[in-house]
Design an enzyme around this catalytic site. Structure first.
Site, mmCIF file in Angstrom:
data_model
loop_
_atom_site.group_PDB
_atom_site.id
_atom_site.type_symbol
_atom_site.label_atom_id
_atom_site.label_comp_id
_atom_site.label_asym_id
_atom_site.label_seq_id
_atom_site.Cartn_x
_atom_site.Cartn_y
_atom_site.Cartn_z
ATOM 1 N N CYS A 27 36.876 -43.474 14.348
ATOM 2 C CA CYS A 27 36.438 -42.098 13.816
ATOM 3 C C CYS A 27 36.864 -41.147 14.989
ATOM 4 C CB CYS A 27 34.977 -41.657 13.442
ATOM 5 S SG CYS A 27 34.688 -39.934 13.188
ATOM 6 N N CYS A 30 34.530 -38.137 15.695
ATOM 7 C CA CYS A 30 33.198 -38.636 16.406
ATOM 8 C C CYS A 30 33.566 -38.594 17.829
ATOM 9 C CB CYS A 30 32.786 -39.879 15.820
ATOM 10 S SG CYS A 30 32.430 -39.991 14.323
#
Length: 102
Positions: A27, A30
């Site tokens: 991700c 993230c």
């Protein structure tokens, strides 16, 4: 940030004041917020911050309604008291605003 190994640990942490961050290694959003997360952990020391790998715990993510990451779920005394869920990129300021409600 600590991370869970199984759903039993998730349920145990949910019994206190906990912020669960659903994330994944792939991700990019993230990774953008990751360097600033320790600042939030320091600011909100009354909460445990626990990472949940969405891919490793997909059934739990589905059960919690996590459709995009990063997503945050707040538990207090065994009850879900808030969430910040969505597939959009979240800034540290937005996450801070969510946490400040509790």
């Amino acid at each position: 940030m600590k991370s869970i190994q199984n759903e039993t640990e998730y349920q145990q942490y949910a019994q206190s004041q906990t912020v669960f961050m659903f994330t994944a290694g792939w991700c990019p959003d993230c990774r953008v917020i990751e360097p600033d997360l320790p600042k939030l952990e320091s600011k909100y020391q009354n909460f445990d911050f626990i990472a949940v790998d969405r891919d490793a715990h997909i059934d739990l993510a589905i059960k919690e309604g996590v459709m995009g990451i990063p997503s945050f779920i707040m538990y207090k005394d065994g009850k879900r008291v808030g969430d910040y869920i969505g597939k959009e990129r979240k800034s540290i300021e937005q996450i801070d605003g969510f946490l400040s409600q509790f």
